[in-house]
Design an enzyme around this catalytic site. Structure first.
Site, PDB file in Angstrom:
ATOM      1  CB  THR A   1     -60.571  -1.120 -28.215  1.00 26.87           C
ATOM      2  OG1 THR A   1     -61.730  -0.084 -28.003  1.00 26.87           O
ATOM      3  CG2 THR A   1     -61.013  -2.276 -27.042  1.00 26.87           C
TER       4      THR A   1
ATOM      5  CG  ASP B   1     -59.581  -5.136 -37.129  1.00 26.12           C
ATOM      6  OD1 ASP B   1     -59.437  -3.899 -36.489  1.00 26.12           O
ATOM      7  OD2 ASP B   1     -59.805  -5.108 -38.266  1.00 26.12           O
TER       8      ASP B   1
ATOM      9  CD  GLU C   1     -59.774  -2.301 -40.401  1.00 27.31           C
ATOM     10  OE1 GLU C   1     -59.402  -1.642 -39.512  1.00 27.31           O
ATOM     11  OE2 GLU C   1     -60.853  -2.030 -40.963  1.00 27.31           O
TER      12      GLU C   1
ATOM     13  CE  LYS D   1     -66.337   3.403 -31.248  1.00 27.65           C
ATOM     14  NZ  LYS D   1     -65.232   2.798 -31.571  1.00 27.65           N
TER      15      LYS D   1
END
Length: 227
Positions: free
Chosen positions: A33, A85, A107, A125
């Site tokens: 995404t 992110d 990350e 998610k």
């Protein structure tokens, strides 16, 4: 009328790019995404957007560089204005599971560099509790069995080792705890295990907002409800 899921992801990713403006130092995440965020920023850079970026993975570095974005190591920036992110799970308190791609150490470094951390995900998610995805772990080669034993002592039913390694060259494991009732506590306990470089639980207090790709349109969530 609902739209194609991939189109929804694209809309959400491109929406997240809208939080970036000229002269920002931007952390670029990894995932399907947020890839659309990077594509949008690349297009805006060609139209004159002036930003400098750091990347959470080699994959992201290569994509961003190919689009003409200036990408430098984190130490060269020292701090960021914003990081964007993805995530593998987002619970009701904005706690995250990350590391599906094995990049969670980088990350987390990048997320903690930025006062604004924007998470962009598809609707699948969003979960009530972290856990079903598993908890990614980056682990040193030296004594992975001992690390796995300590992780199991915290309640993991099993710990699996992936064939792929992290961009840092370390082992990637997945710990399966089932439903995680207190991810902040579990993250703190995992941090104490020597030999475990980093885990994939990100506390919700890092997150400013979550941009959700939905077949019915983009939804932006903050801790106070819809944006």
């Amino acid at each position: 009328m609902s739209q194609d899921p991939e189109r929804a992801k694209e809309q959400a990713g491109r929406h997240a790019a809208g939080y970036v403006s000229d002269d920002m130092r931007v952390g670029l995440g990894t995932g399907s995404t947020v890839r659309y965020t990077i594509l949008e920023l690349g297009e805006r850079a060609k139209a004159g957007l002036d930003i400098v970026c750091t990347a959470t993975s080699q994959q992201t570095h290569d994509l961003a560089s190919s689009l003409g974005l200036r990408v430098v190591p984190p130490d060269q920036l020292g701090g960021l204005d914003i990081a964007i992110d993805g995530a593998d799970e987002v619970d009701r308190d904005f706690n995250l599971t990350k590391g599906g791609g094995g990049a969670h150490t980088r990350e987390k470094i990048v997320a903690e560099m930025a006062p604004r951390f924007i998470v962009v995900v598809d609707r699948s998610k969003m979960v009530d509790h972290l856990g079903p995805f598993g908890t990614p772990l980056e682990v040193l080669d030296f004594a992975p069995g001992l690390v796995a034993d300590k992780v199991r002592s915290l309640g993991a039913a099993h710990v699996d080792t992936r064939e792929a390694r992290s961009d840092n060259g370390n082992l990637i494991m997945d710990a399966h705890f089932g439903v995680i009732e207190d991810p902040v506590w579990l993250g703190q306990q995992l941090k104490r295990i020597t030999g475990l470089v980093e885990h994939g639980i990100f506390p919700g207090n890092l997150v400013e907002r979550v941009v959700v790709a939905d077949p019915n349109g983009v939804e932006v969530l903050t801790r106070f409800g819809p944006d």
